[in-house]
Design a protein around this motif. Structure first.
Motif, mmCIF file in Angstrom:
data_model
loop_
_atom_site.group_PDB
_atom_site.id
_atom_site.type_symbol
_atom_site.label_atom_id
_atom_site.label_comp_id
_atom_site.label_asym_id
_atom_site.label_seq_id
_atom_site.Cartn_x
_atom_site.Cartn_y
_atom_site.Cartn_z
ATOM 1 N N GLY A 82 4.215 1.397 -4.356
ATOM 2 C CA GLY A 82 3.039 1.296 -3.597
ATOM 3 C C GLY A 82 1.912 0.600 -4.298
ATOM 4 O O GLY A 82 2.335 0.433 -5.347
ATOM 5 N N VAL A 83 1.070 0.313 -3.523
ATOM 6 C CA VAL A 83 -0.174 -0.616 -4.096
ATOM 7 C C VAL A 83 -1.256 0.197 -3.517
ATOM 8 O O VAL A 83 -1.377 0.394 -2.353
ATOM 9 N N TRP A 111 1.594 10.841 -0.455
ATOM 10 C CA TRP A 111 2.754 10.221 -0.094
ATOM 11 C C TRP A 111 3.066 9.645 0.964
ATOM 12 O O TRP A 111 2.475 10.367 2.162
ATOM 13 N N ARG A 112 3.453 8.413 1.150
ATOM 14 C CA ARG A 112 3.350 7.793 2.362
ATOM 15 C C ARG A 112 4.935 7.032 2.287
ATOM 16 O O ARG A 112 5.110 6.221 1.261
ATOM 17 N N HIS A 124 -3.930 1.503 1.325
ATOM 18 C CA HIS A 124 -2.438 2.291 0.563
ATOM 19 C C HIS A 124 -1.482 1.187 1.184
ATOM 20 O O HIS A 124 -1.524 0.863 2.604
ATOM 21 N N LEU A 125 -0.438 0.679 0.497
ATOM 22 C CA LEU A 125 0.462 -0.148 1.009
ATOM 23 C C LEU A 125 1.843 0.561 0.323
ATOM 24 O O LEU A 125 2.117 0.726 -0.802
ATOM 25 N N GLU A 147 4.450 0.867 5.409
ATOM 26 C CA GLU A 147 3.448 1.621 6.221
ATOM 27 C C GLU A 147 1.993 1.204 5.133
ATOM 28 O O GLU A 147 2.073 0.920 4.156
ATOM 29 N N LEU A 148 0.858 1.192 5.915
ATOM 30 C CA LEU A 148 -0.482 0.934 5.284
ATOM 31 C C LEU A 148 -1.407 1.667 5.920
ATOM 32 O O LEU A 148 -1.330 2.244 7.106
ATOM 33 N N ARG A 149 -2.589 1.945 5.214
ATOM 34 C CA ARG A 149 -3.814 2.746 5.405
ATOM 35 C C ARG A 149 -4.882 1.746 4.877
ATOM 36 O O ARG A 149 -4.679 1.264 3.750
ATOM 37 N N TYR A 150 -5.993 1.805 5.602
ATOM 38 C CA TYR A 150 -7.398 1.133 4.915
ATOM 39 C C TYR A 150 -8.293 1.941 5.226
ATOM 40 O O TYR A 150 -8.483 2.492 6.584
#
Length: 176
Positions: A82-83, A111-112, A124-125, A147-150
């Motif tokens: 994860g990044v 957790w993703r 989140h990557l 999966e990503l979130r920003y």
């Protein structure tokens, strides 16, 4: 002679001079994480600024990890990482994961896709390793973003050995 009147001397290409020269490239600050199972006691993380986008289609990113770092072995074992791209107020987390300070009470994971990421980060990557390449004393791990979130906010940046929070001076980004 340089524009500020100082003498421009050629330097030997040594690890120290490389660090000082490349330290003048402003970079974002990330925490790279991985875990063998979805359990906080199994999480391993490290601060890294050797991170870049590789491709939009397919969605690929790259982290460069020192061969001697425990993280290199852990990413190889798990095949995932994860990044978390840090916000301007998350410098204490960066120092914690760099081993420069111990702040375990500040660490909160989300957790993703089975990958731990830091709560409150701007991005989140969750990635699956698709290729790894030895490169000198590092390994380049190319990951497919699953999966990503920003979120919006001020990012934490690193420049000449110091953390800084980047203040945005324009509100009209070019197409973002």
């Amino acid at each position: 002679m340089t524009t500020d009147g100082t003498v421009d001397t050629e330097l030997d290409v040594t690890p120290l001079h490389m660090r000082k020269a490349l330290g003048r490239f402003v970079s974002g600050v990330t925490i790279v994480t991985t875990a063998e199972r979805e359990d906080e006691s199994a999480v391993h993380g490290m601060t890294a600024n050797a991170f870049t986008s590789v491709s939009l289609a397919p969605p690929l990113v790259l982290v460069s990890i020192a061969n001697r770092a425990k993280m290199n072995e852990r990413i190889t074992e798990t095949g995932r990482y994860g990044v978390s791209i840090l916000a301007g107020d998350q410098e204490p987390l960066s120092l914690h994961f760099a081993g420069a300070a111990s702040e375990p009470d500040l660490v909160r994971f989300v957790w993703r896709k089975g990958v731990p990421l830091l709560e409150g980060a701007l991005v989140h990557l969750a990635c699956t390793v698709v290729d790894s390449h030895p490169a000198g004393d590092h390994t380049l791990h190319v990951g497919r973003v699953e999966e990503l979130r920003y979120d919006d906010g001020h990012p934490l940046v690193f420049y000449t050995g110091s953390f800084r929070s980047l203040e945005l001076v324009r509100d009209d980004p070019w197409g973002f």
